[in-house]
Design a protein around this motif. Sequence first.
Motif, mmCIF file in Angstrom:
data_model
loop_
_atom_site.group_PDB
_atom_site.id
_atom_site.type_symbol
_atom_site.label_atom_id
_atom_site.label_comp_id
_atom_site.label_asym_id
_atom_site.label_seq_id
_atom_site.Cartn_x
_atom_site.Cartn_y
_atom_site.Cartn_z
ATOM 1 N N LYS A 294 14.414 -15.136 -27.365
ATOM 2 C CA LYS A 294 14.080 -14.478 -26.089
ATOM 3 C C LYS A 294 15.113 -14.774 -24.999
ATOM 4 O O LYS A 294 14.767 -15.088 -23.861
ATOM 5 C CB LYS A 294 12.683 -14.894 -25.578
ATOM 6 N N ARG A 295 16.383 -14.635 -25.342
ATOM 7 C CA ARG A 295 17.424 -14.828 -24.346
ATOM 8 C C ARG A 295 18.196 -13.525 -24.140
ATOM 9 O O ARG A 295 18.549 -12.843 -25.117
ATOM 10 C CB ARG A 295 18.402 -15.931 -24.776
ATOM 11 N N PRO A 296 18.478 -13.156 -22.895
ATOM 12 C CA PRO A 296 19.297 -11.966 -22.633
ATOM 13 C C PRO A 296 20.692 -12.149 -23.194
ATOM 14 O O PRO A 296 21.194 -13.272 -23.312
ATOM 15 C CB PRO A 296 19.313 -11.861 -21.108
ATOM 16 N N MET A 297 21.311 -11.025 -23.528
ATOM 17 C CA MET A 297 22.625 -11.114 -24.188
ATOM 18 C C MET A 297 23.448 -9.871 -23.891
ATOM 19 O O MET A 297 22.916 -8.812 -23.545
ATOM 20 C CB MET A 297 22.432 -11.261 -25.700
ATOM 21 N N VAL A 298 24.750 -10.026 -24.049
ATOM 22 C CA VAL A 298 25.685 -8.900 -24.092
ATOM 23 C C VAL A 298 26.364 -8.986 -25.447
ATOM 24 O O VAL A 298 26.899 -10.032 -25.821
ATOM 25 C CB VAL A 298 26.716 -8.976 -22.950
ATOM 26 N N ILE A 299 26.319 -7.875 -26.192
ATOM 27 C CA ILE A 299 26.795 -7.868 -27.576
ATOM 28 C C ILE A 299 28.110 -7.108 -27.659
ATOM 29 O O ILE A 299 28.231 -5.991 -27.151
ATOM 30 C CB ILE A 299 25.750 -7.219 -28.499
ATOM 31 N N CYS A 300 29.083 -7.728 -28.315
ATOM 32 C CA CYS A 300 30.410 -7.128 -28.465
ATOM 33 C C CYS A 300 30.815 -7.145 -29.932
ATOM 34 O O CYS A 300 30.414 -8.029 -30.687
ATOM 35 C CB CYS A 300 31.454 -7.914 -27.667
ATOM 36 N N TYR A 301 31.642 -6.162 -30.292
ATOM 37 C CA TYR A 301 32.231 -6.231 -31.620
ATOM 38 C C TYR A 301 33.559 -5.499 -31.648
ATOM 39 O O TYR A 301 33.711 -4.448 -31.022
ATOM 40 C CB TYR A 301 31.314 -5.666 -32.712
ATOM 41 N N LYS A 302 34.509 -6.095 -32.370
ATOM 42 C CA LYS A 302 35.817 -5.478 -32.569
ATOM 43 C C LYS A 302 36.177 -5.566 -34.050
ATOM 44 O O LYS A 302 36.237 -6.655 -34.611
ATOM 45 C CB LYS A 302 36.897 -6.177 -31.729
ATOM 46 N N PHE A 303 36.370 -4.409 -34.654
ATOM 47 C CA PHE A 303 36.827 -4.346 -36.037
ATOM 48 C C PHE A 303 38.352 -4.383 -36.069
ATOM 49 O O PHE A 303 39.021 -4.148 -35.055
ATOM 50 C CB PHE A 303 36.369 -3.041 -36.697
#
Length: 392
Positions: A294-303
């Motif tokens: 239950k923690r807020p997050m910012v999700i990133c991804y780089k292929f």
Amino acid sequence: MEVTHSSSALSDIAPVFAIVVGEHSGDTLGAGLMESLMTRFPNARFVGIGGPKMLALGFDSLFDMEELSVMGIFEVLGRLRRLFQVKDSLVDYFSQQKPDVFIGIDAPDFNLRLEASLKAQGITTVHYVSPSVWAWRQKRIFKIAKATNLMLSLLPFEKAFYDQHQVPCQFVGHSLADDIPLVSDKAQARASLHLPLDKKILALMPGSRGGELARLVEPFLLTARQLMQQDGELVLVAPMISEKRARQFEELHQRIAPELAVKVIVGQTQQVMAASDCLLTASGTVTLEAALIKRPMVICYKFNPLTYHLFKGFVKLKWFSLPNLLANKALVPELLQSQVTANNIVPLIKERLYQDQSQLDQAFTDIHQSLKQNASEQAANAVSQLYLSNKK
């Protein structure tokens, strides 16, 4: 027809369960499955490729799990010869040893090929963790049907897709939802990690694979630098899955932003998430852990850029992160490829560090309750039934 045996009869059976996992999330699932199977079959033997949690339970690993920890088509190409060598060795070994059930956990590109070879020889095969066949390359469903006797899915919407194509599938829930409490105590987590109780804490989580770290550490540290310029009391913590990844992170840290104070903590990712106010994280299973904590997050991804350009047209998804897919709406922000820049990330982190997140907590609780199904027991029941049906 359900096959039943008395508990005393089961205790005398010594089945061989072959399991292959390719990364740490699979190791967690594999360890939970092993523990549940061991309560049914105390004399069972487990062999294949396992991680540290499985090894601690007595698993006989024929290769190091890191052999399979590779993601992205061009990264795989560089290791293709070795991957084929490992697969061929496993096929030879299992063809001779004839395990009672083979369970491939995740790592679909590797495990489905292995399962197809073993099933063709009459070995019962199970695949645990559905690939995202419902999202892209949907024709893989026919390959899955040929490779496996049963799919064990973690997510509720996956079973409907398999049922539609008449491929045996059982929704078992997710063991993380069973293991993580419905309420995670932030103060207790901070005390256990010797972190301050009265400051904002941001967790930097650039992934568990070497390639992920190589691509994400820089934008994450540049984001942290901007945030520290605006809030000098912000505490930065980086949980790492292993000492190897911690060393890689530290090398990049010293090269990119040596002036930043970042506390690196190895092997306590869930505790670090519970202690944090916000997470800046790579995509993957860790985002589900974050939602369950239950923690807020910012999700990133780089292929790898070539991998991304080759496959981006095949994806049929509005979102790529598990929290958004499970909620079927944009609960958390996602940034992909060229979007992953400090200028884009900073305002998203600030909003989640310093504003009320109670509505998000309720959405995460709903996800938690939907996945809390006693997954390891459900998976073990399914594997046991297959095994006992074969013995009948």
